[in-house]
Scaffold this motif. Structure first.
Motif, mmCIF file in Angstrom:
data_model
loop_
_atom_site.group_PDB
_atom_site.id
_atom_site.type_symbol
_atom_site.label_atom_id
_atom_site.label_comp_id
_atom_site.label_asym_id
_atom_site.label_seq_id
_atom_site.Cartn_x
_atom_site.Cartn_y
_atom_site.Cartn_z
ATOM 1 N N ARG A 1 20.716 21.338 -10.853
ATOM 2 C CA ARG A 1 19.940 20.100 -10.888
ATOM 3 C C ARG A 1 19.504 19.753 -12.311
ATOM 4 O O ARG A 1 18.892 18.722 -12.546
ATOM 5 C CB ARG A 1 18.690 20.242 -10.019
ATOM 6 C CG ARG A 1 18.985 20.037 -8.550
ATOM 7 C CD ARG A 1 17.707 20.086 -7.774
ATOM 8 N NE ARG A 1 17.905 19.688 -6.393
ATOM 9 C CZ ARG A 1 16.958 19.790 -5.474
ATOM 10 N NH1 ARG A 1 15.768 20.260 -5.786
ATOM 11 N NH2 ARG A 1 17.202 19.424 -4.237
ATOM 12 N N GLY A 2 19.787 20.662 -13.223
ATOM 13 C CA GLY A 2 19.400 20.414 -14.605
ATOM 14 C C GLY A 2 17.903 20.562 -14.817
ATOM 15 O O GLY A 2 17.353 20.052 -15.792
ATOM 16 N N GLN B 1 22.830 13.155 -8.995
ATOM 17 C CA GLN B 1 23.657 13.653 -10.088
ATOM 18 C C GLN B 1 23.447 15.161 -10.256
ATOM 19 O O GLN B 1 22.315 15.602 -10.451
ATOM 20 C CB GLN B 1 23.240 12.923 -11.373
ATOM 21 C CG GLN B 1 24.221 13.068 -12.521
ATOM 22 C CD GLN B 1 25.516 12.296 -12.265
ATOM 23 O OE1 GLN B 1 25.500 11.216 -11.667
ATOM 24 N NE2 GLN B 1 26.630 12.863 -12.696
ATOM 25 N N HIS C 1 24.628 18.809 -12.248
ATOM 26 C CA HIS C 1 25.266 19.270 -13.473
ATOM 27 C C HIS C 1 26.320 20.318 -13.110
ATOM 28 O O HIS C 1 26.051 21.508 -13.066
ATOM 29 C CB HIS C 1 24.201 19.852 -14.405
ATOM 30 C CG HIS C 1 24.752 20.391 -15.681
ATOM 31 N ND1 HIS C 1 25.861 19.848 -16.296
ATOM 32 C CD2 HIS C 1 24.352 21.423 -16.456
ATOM 33 C CE1 HIS C 1 26.121 20.537 -17.391
ATOM 34 N NE2 HIS C 1 25.227 21.502 -17.512
ATOM 35 N N ALA D 1 27.098 23.533 -15.042
ATOM 36 C CA ALA D 1 25.958 24.420 -15.329
ATOM 37 C C ALA D 1 26.362 25.893 -15.470
ATOM 38 O O ALA D 1 25.881 26.591 -16.367
ATOM 39 C CB ALA D 1 24.900 24.271 -14.244
ATOM 40 N N ASP E 1 28.316 26.429 -18.633
ATOM 41 C CA ASP E 1 27.382 26.506 -19.765
ATOM 42 C C ASP E 1 26.696 27.864 -19.791
ATOM 43 O O ASP E 1 26.482 28.451 -20.854
ATOM 44 C CB ASP E 1 26.301 25.414 -19.667
ATOM 45 C CG ASP E 1 26.878 24.016 -19.905
ATOM 46 O OD1 ASP E 1 28.067 23.929 -20.281
ATOM 47 O OD2 ASP E 1 26.145 23.036 -19.691
#
Ligand SMILES: Nc1ncnc2c1ncn2[C@@H]1O[C@H](COP(=O)(O)OP(=O)(O)O)[C@@H](O)[C@H]1O
Ligand SMILES: [Mg+2]
Length: 256
Positions: free
Chosen positions: A63-64, A102, A104, A107, A110
């Protein structure tokens, strides 16, 4: 750094048992610093290593809402093995997707890059849910190798080509994703299982590991103990086979 996702869109094929035992073997017998990521809302990998509790999970990364993977990590009772836990809340991701929120999706990719940069772990293992959910897609995107445990019944063997087709689709988006191989699990001596295995080895579009994991009652037993079968019953058939599998995996690099 290798990051292995344990993927099969079917449940009950041995994904979690494979993820947890691989992780334990790499940590205890190979001295590797292993990060096990539980990407399944069922949280079985989490339950098999951590006491019951409220844990944060990948949900926050996707979800960032949590930029630092370190904040999600819990130490496991096994030296060298840490875990990013999962729990029911992870199901919210599927709802997010339906509602068009939206996410991510990069994730975990990253996270892998950050772990590599920090030299924090030597290996990542991601236990995936039995569906191509957002968490599973993010896991595949982050993998250097996908391991597909397969229980030798007709359904799974027929489902193989569908699975590789889905992986091909993901590869179009994430080109460096590779299938490390297919791992037959819950093997036992019987005509049907052996025929299934022969069929699989003859027809699989991807590598099938020479190792296969025998069915062993010690595996079910171990799920009650909070210990992987390799430490609960190191001499059991399944424990021996998981050690042989990890040796095979370490020997042959991930390829097509
Ligand atoms: N080698 C094995 N021998 C016997 N039982 C096994 C073996 N591997 C897995 N199991 C059992 O099968 C069930 C499903 O395994 P699990 O790893 O949870 O599958 P998945 O994660 O694919 O849903 C569990 O009850 C587990 O204890
Ligand atoms: Mg599972």
């Amino acid at each position: 750094m290798n990051a292995y996702s344990i993927v099969n869109f079917k449940g009950g094929v041995g994904k979690t048992v494979t993820a947890v035992n691989m992780a334990a073997i790499l940590a205890t017998e190979y001295g590797k610093r292993v990060l096990l990521i539980d990407a399944d809302a069922q949280g079985n990998a989490t339950q098999s290593l951590l006491p019951p509790g409220e844990y944060r999970s990948l949900l926050w990364l996707l979800r960032g809402e949590e930029p630092f993977y370190e904040n999600l990590i819990e130490p496991s009772p096994i030296r060298g093995l840490d875990i990013v836990p999962a729990g029911d809340a992870l199901r919210e991701l599927d709802v997010d997707l339906i509602q068009g929120r939206q996410l991510h999706m990069g994730a975990l990719r990253d996270l892998r890059d950050a772990v590599e940069e920090d030299e924090a772990y030597d290996c990542m293992i991601i236990d995936c849910p039995p569906a191509l959910s957002p968490a599973c897609a993010a896991a595949i995107a982050a993998s250097t190798g996908v391991i597909i445990p397969i229980k030798l019944d007709a359904y799974s063997v027929r489902g193989m080509s569908e699975l590789t087709a889905q992986i091909e689709r993901l590869r179009a988006v994430y080109p460096d994703v590779r299938v490390a191989g297919v791992l037959p699990t819950m093997w036992y001596r019987s005509d049907i299982v052996e025929q299934g295995e022969t069929l699989l080895r003859a027809n699989s579009p991807v590598r099938v590991f020479d190792s296969r994991i025998r069915r062993s009652p010690k595996v079910d037993e171990s799920t009650w103990t909070g210990e992987p079968v390799v430490s609960w019953s190191p001499r059991s058939a399944a424990a021996q086979d998981y050690r042989a599998f990890v040796a095979e995996l370490m020997e042959v690099p991930v390829n097509e």
